[in-house]
Design a protein around this motif. Structure first.
Motif, mmCIF file in Angstrom:
data_model
loop_
_atom_site.group_PDB
_atom_site.id
_atom_site.type_symbol
_atom_site.label_atom_id
_atom_site.label_comp_id
_atom_site.label_asym_id
_atom_site.label_seq_id
_atom_site.Cartn_x
_atom_site.Cartn_y
_atom_site.Cartn_z
ATOM 1 N N UNK A 112 0.830 -1.215 0.000
ATOM 2 C CA UNK A 112 0.000 0.000 0.000
ATOM 3 C C UNK A 112 0.857 1.254 0.000
ATOM 4 N N UNK A 113 0.279 2.318 -0.487
ATOM 5 C CA UNK A 113 0.995 3.594 -0.530
ATOM 6 C C UNK A 113 1.260 4.089 0.888
ATOM 7 N N UNK A 114 2.434 4.642 1.141
ATOM 8 C CA UNK A 114 2.735 5.126 2.500
ATOM 9 C C UNK A 114 1.796 6.253 2.902
ATOM 10 N N UNK A 115 1.248 6.122 4.083
ATOM 11 C CA UNK A 115 0.315 7.135 4.589
ATOM 12 C C UNK A 115 1.087 8.279 5.235
ATOM 13 N N UNK A 116 0.527 9.450 5.136
ATOM 14 C CA UNK A 116 1.159 10.618 5.746
ATOM 15 C C UNK A 116 1.026 10.557 7.266
ATOM 16 N N UNK A 117 2.010 11.117 7.942
ATOM 17 C CA UNK A 117 2.021 11.118 9.399
ATOM 18 C C UNK A 117 1.047 12.178 9.916
ATOM 19 N N UNK A 118 -0.038 11.767 10.590
ATOM 20 C CA UNK A 118 -0.995 12.783 11.062
ATOM 21 C C UNK A 118 -0.449 13.636 12.198
ATOM 22 N N UNK A 119 0.623 13.172 12.864
ATOM 23 C CA UNK A 119 1.176 13.914 13.996
ATOM 24 C C UNK A 119 2.342 14.814 13.588
ATOM 25 N N UNK A 120 2.641 14.892 12.318
ATOM 26 C CA UNK A 120 3.733 15.762 11.881
ATOM 27 C C UNK A 120 3.274 17.218 11.945
ATOM 28 N N UNK A 121 3.956 18.063 12.707
ATOM 29 C CA UNK A 121 3.487 19.454 12.854
ATOM 30 C C UNK A 121 3.782 20.277 11.606
ATOM 31 N N UNK A 122 2.894 21.220 11.359
ATOM 32 C CA UNK A 122 3.075 22.178 10.278
ATOM 33 C C UNK A 122 3.573 23.477 10.911
ATOM 34 N N UNK A 123 4.880 23.703 10.839
ATOM 35 C CA UNK A 123 5.475 24.830 11.562
ATOM 36 C C UNK A 123 5.005 26.172 10.998
ATOM 37 N N UNK A 124 4.843 26.258 9.699
ATOM 38 C CA UNK A 124 4.416 27.527 9.104
ATOM 39 C C UNK A 124 3.003 27.881 9.561
ATOM 40 N N UNK A 125 2.122 26.897 9.571
ATOM 41 C CA UNK A 125 0.751 27.169 10.003
ATOM 42 C C UNK A 125 0.704 27.543 11.485
ATOM 43 N N UNK A 126 1.495 26.856 12.286
ATOM 44 C CA UNK A 126 1.516 27.195 13.715
ATOM 45 C C UNK A 126 2.040 28.613 13.936
#
Length: 200
Positions: A112-126
């Motif tokens: 299966x295709x690798x799933x994105x990490x839901x816990x990876x922070x988005x520093x720009x958005x923060x």
């Protein structure tokens, strides 16, 4: 002339047709009976070439199957009728052909295709969110020289608390409105932001 033997599939004489020629009966049996003519019929069976061609066409969909029934469902979806299976591929029914294809095609299980990490922070958005929440405090710093610290400190504190509480409530309301659409959430922010500025 005596009657022919049964030629139905599965019989003992499936590939041989025996015809006994009429002749005078003899009282003594002979070792060799010259009045019997044997015709060898072509043996009926699966057409390996057609099956190999079908397996090559459907290999990418047969490979991940875990049971021949899945292959049978695939063949039904491809529109193969019982007559086509019997005459073109030489199998008595759909499940026989499905089992042959299942055994012929090797098993392949794609990763299966690798799933994105839901816990990876988005520093720009923060960072942008923090700047947005700090804007009310920046307004107070810019307007500080116009206020008298001794008499208006309590008003500044109350206004700061009200503005931050209003911002949190407005953000929560906008997230709730996201269930009905982004446009409704944007309309909520456009309506609530000026009201919060007036209250502050």
């Amino acid at each position: 002339m005596s009657g022919p033997l049964s030629l139905e599939p599965g019989g003992a004489e499936q590939d041989t047709l025996a015809i006994r020629l009429a002749g005078p009966r003899r009282l003594r049996p002979r070792r060799t009976d010259d009045s019997t003519l044997a015709l060898r019929l072509p043996r009926l069976g699966p057409d390996e070439e057609e099956i190999s061609r079908l397996a090559a066409e459907l290999a990418d969909r047969i490979g991940p199957a875990v049971h021949p029934y899945e292959v049978a469902a695939l063949l039904e979806a491809e529109g193969l009728s019982a007559d086509v299976i019997r005459h073109r591929y030489g199998h008595p029914n759909l499940f026989s052909l499905a089992s042959a294809l299942y055994e012929r095609v090797p098993r392949t299980f794609p990763e299966p295709a690798p799933a994105s990490d839901p816990w990876r922070p988005d520093h720009v958005r923060c960072l942008l969110r923090g700047v947005l929440f700090a804007l009310p405090g920046l307004a107070y710093l810019l307007a500080g020289p116009l206020w008298r610290p001794g008499t208006h400190v309590s008003a500044l504190v109350v206004a700061g608390i009200v503005s931050w509480a209003w911002g949190q409530a407005l953000g929560h309301r906008a997230h709730l409105r996201m269930t009905t659409g982004r446009r409704e959430a944007g309309r909520t922010l456009l309506t609530g932001a000026p009201v919060g500025a007036v209250l502050a």
